[in-house]
Design an enzyme around this catalytic site. Sequence first.
Site, PDB file in Angstrom:
ATOM      1  N   ASN A   7       0.802  -1.216   0.000  1.00  9.12           N
ATOM      2  CA  ASN A   7       0.000   0.000   0.000  1.00  9.12           C
ATOM      3  C   ASN A   7       0.840   1.274   0.000  1.00  9.12           C
ATOM      4  O   ASN A   7       0.413   2.285  -0.547  1.00  9.12           O
ATOM      5  CB  ASN A   7      -0.920   0.012   1.225  1.00  9.12           C
ATOM      6  CG  ASN A   7      -1.521   1.380   1.462  1.00  9.12           C
ATOM      7  OD1 ASN A   7      -2.432   1.807   0.756  1.00  9.12           O
ATOM      8  ND2 ASN A   7      -0.981   2.105   2.439  1.00  9.12           N
ATOM      9  N   TYR A  55       3.821  10.205 -12.089  1.00  6.83           N
ATOM     10  CA  TYR A  55       3.079   9.398 -11.118  1.00  6.83           C
ATOM     11  C   TYR A  55       2.288   8.309 -11.832  1.00  6.83           C
ATOM     12  O   TYR A  55       2.321   7.131 -11.446  1.00  6.83           O
ATOM     13  CB  TYR A  55       2.141  10.297 -10.312  1.00  6.83           C
ATOM     14  CG  TYR A  55       1.200   9.540  -9.408  1.00  6.83           C
ATOM     15  CD1 TYR A  55       1.649   8.931  -8.236  1.00  6.83           C
ATOM     16  CD2 TYR A  55      -0.161   9.434  -9.722  1.00  6.83           C
ATOM     17  CE1 TYR A  55       0.781   8.243  -7.404  1.00  6.83           C
ATOM     18  CE2 TYR A  55      -1.029   8.751  -8.890  1.00  6.83           C
ATOM     19  CZ  TYR A  55      -0.555   8.158  -7.738  1.00  6.83           C
ATOM     20  OH  TYR A  55      -1.427   7.467  -6.924  1.00  6.83           O
ATOM     21  N   ALA A  78       2.852   6.957 -14.650  1.00  5.75           N
ATOM     22  CA  ALA A  78       3.751   5.948 -15.218  1.00  5.75           C
ATOM     23  C   ALA A  78       4.133   4.906 -14.171  1.00  5.75           C
ATOM     24  O   ALA A  78       4.227   3.710 -14.474  1.00  5.75           O
ATOM     25  CB  ALA A  78       4.998   6.616 -15.785  1.00  5.75           C
ATOM     26  N   LYS A  96       2.346   3.972 -11.632  1.00 13.33           N
ATOM     27  CA  LYS A  96       1.185   3.135 -11.337  1.00 13.33           C
ATOM     28  C   LYS A  96       0.857   2.200 -12.508  1.00 13.33           C
ATOM     29  O   LYS A  96       0.393   1.076 -12.300  1.00 13.33           O
ATOM     30  CB  LYS A  96      -0.023   4.009 -10.987  1.00 13.33           C
ATOM     31  CG  LYS A  96       0.139   4.745  -9.660  1.00 13.33           C
ATOM     32  CD  LYS A  96       0.393   3.789  -8.502  1.00 13.33           C
ATOM     33  CE  LYS A  96       0.406   4.476  -7.161  1.00 13.33           C
ATOM     34  NZ  LYS A  96       0.576   3.523  -6.039  1.00 13.33           N
TER      35      LYS A  96
END
Length: 248
Positions: free
Chosen positions: A86, A150, A152, A154
């Site tokens: 997470n 960001y 990219a 994920k």
Amino acid sequence: MTLDGKSIVVTGAATGIGRGITECLLKSGASVTMVGRRAEPLRELADGYGDAAAVLVQDICALGAAERIVAAAIERFDGLDAVVNNAGSARFGRLEAIDPAQFDAMFAVNVRAPADLIRCALPQLRANHGSVVNISSVGGVLSMPGRAYYGATKAAMNSLTRSLARELAPDVRVNAILPGPVDTPMWTETGLSEAATDQLRTDLLSSTPMGRLGASTELGRWACLLLDPDLSSWVTGALIPVDGGRTA
């Protein structure tokens, strides 16, 4: 849902989505190794859950972190059944404005460290027919001007999830949850000004059919569902948007 007797690691457990996931797991009977960088919020969360909650103060990007996390879970709970990746980092900005070093830092937190933790946990996960849940983002499937770096990272996490689901089957299930905009403290850590952050929140809400931010507890219930072998034993390689309809 019941996760009685399951030993589960959650990174970034103290706040935001991680807190919602951790609370749901503990209430479902799991024993949780809660990993984070700050001791105080981890200990505050652990209060009231007794021996079921173990606190581990650890930067997941530090050298040897994955090995220490797995060893701590095994020592405390005599094994490891599942991992929830997470912990995440978000730095926003247009291509010409953002420091490329921030991309390296995001990739380390959002992709490399989760992959490392899965690798180190793999012997335990295989032995216990365990499960992995990666917390990704709808940013990995949507175009995101001003947030390309960001997004990219994920997208890379989504690819990692699907590839490992096939590679590790049938012994280990690997799935990802793709949250839309969720009300978490991460909004204050994006690197944007207060005015830009407020505008971003307004824009995201206007493009979310349900018309509100998500709650961390809503993500927590989905993580519990995917980790429950009685309910999700035939689910692997899934990228599940929990996003108020934003990707519809």
